[in-house]
Design a protein around this motif. Sequence first.
Motif, PDB file in Angstrom:
ATOM      1  N   LYS A 199       0.819  -1.211   0.000  1.00  0.00           N
ATOM      2  CA  LYS A 199       0.000   0.000   0.000  1.00  0.00           C
ATOM      3  C   LYS A 199       0.857   1.267   0.000  1.00  0.00           C
ATOM      4  O   LYS A 199       0.361   2.367  -0.298  1.00  0.00           O
ATOM      5  CB  LYS A 199      -0.914  -0.017   1.237  1.00  0.00           C
TER       6      LYS A 199
ATOM      7  N   GLU B 139      -3.634  -4.458  -0.650  1.00  0.00           N
ATOM      8  CA  GLU B 139      -3.487  -3.191   0.089  1.00  0.00           C
ATOM      9  C   GLU B 139      -2.846  -3.415   1.457  1.00  0.00           C
ATOM     10  O   GLU B 139      -3.183  -2.752   2.441  1.00  0.00           O
ATOM     11  CB  GLU B 139      -4.851  -2.489   0.228  1.00  0.00           C
TER      12      GLU B 139
ATOM     13  N   CYS C 131       0.310  -3.353   4.167  1.00  0.00           N
ATOM     14  CA  CYS C 131       1.521  -2.572   4.438  1.00  0.00           C
ATOM     15  C   CYS C 131       2.031  -2.858   5.848  1.00  0.00           C
ATOM     16  O   CYS C 131       2.645  -2.017   6.478  1.00  0.00           O
ATOM     17  CB  CYS C 131       1.277  -1.079   4.234  1.00  0.00           C
TER      18      CYS C 131
END
Length: 350
Positions: free
Chosen positions: A289, A309, A311
Amino acid sequence: MTLEETLAQIKPLDERAMETAAKRWDSIAKPLHSLGKMEKMVIQIAGITGNPDMHINKRALVPMCADNGVVEEGVTQTGQEVTAIVAENFLSGDTSACVMCRQCGTKVIPVDIGMAVDTKVATDLKVACGTANMTKGPAMTREQAVQALEAGIEMVCRLKEDGYGLLATGEMGIGNTTTSSAVASVLLNRPVEEMTGRGAGLSGDGLNRKIHAIKKAIEINQPNQEDAIDVLAKVGGFDIAGMAGMFLGGAAFGVPVVIDGFISCVAALIAQRICPQTGDYMIASHVSKEPAAHLLLEALGKEAVLHGEMCLGEGSGAVALFPFLDMGVAVYESMSTFEDIHVDQYEELV
């Protein structure tokens, strides 16, 4: 093994093993190439290991743990002490990545490559007690950078000797998205703002401090874009260096090493800049992300499988790829062929 010896050992992928694996896929009773990246990864692993038979059941996640002096500049939400806490949690199995590893039969082997304090994590590959504050001078010496690269190489050597056939890169180090953004900005010759995200939840003011610190570090140290080790030494971190060494070691010893997210991608780019051939041995897992992640994958010439997405770091994205890969290997190894079911094989049509 020294860095120079490692580089001398890196050769092209084994084309014969890849051809054998590709023919095996084409013989399986299904439409040609219909499993996409599952097929491509198996073929790549055959080229990496020189063997069309898959031996990836014994696998490990290796989180490189290190501290970064730049945290003095207020670029993080949490204090440096968190690095040591999470590093020890890797040993007790109490991190997100550890939970994920238990689900896919992966051992977690943390390495203290440069934490500010000693912990229960093994320290035999430790380079120093954290890097210096890169806004005031180089994060480390060139000799330390090479030593950290060689620590990563050594880990791959040890794990191959212990029978591990698949490795995931991971990291733990408060402040390491700052160092990663600095390295990425220099190597990709892109604006610092474009390469820098909020990391583990920075506020707007915190993000501005982070950007300012990176700009200051680059201005003071003047890293040489054409020399990846110089960039690593001046604005990088020991954790990044250790992962870069793992990619180099994977290429030298024929062990597939999986890239995690943003920080791991930066390490992969360093390894590729040191030895371009290394890129063929890396497997991309997911698109982080962090804002610069897709640019780094593009620079590496890699297409990630997962777009979740994520991180989190720690190697969580790399490990998330393992079940996908396992399913591909299961089909590759156990599916009936067209000959088995007495059906004409699909042909490649132009």
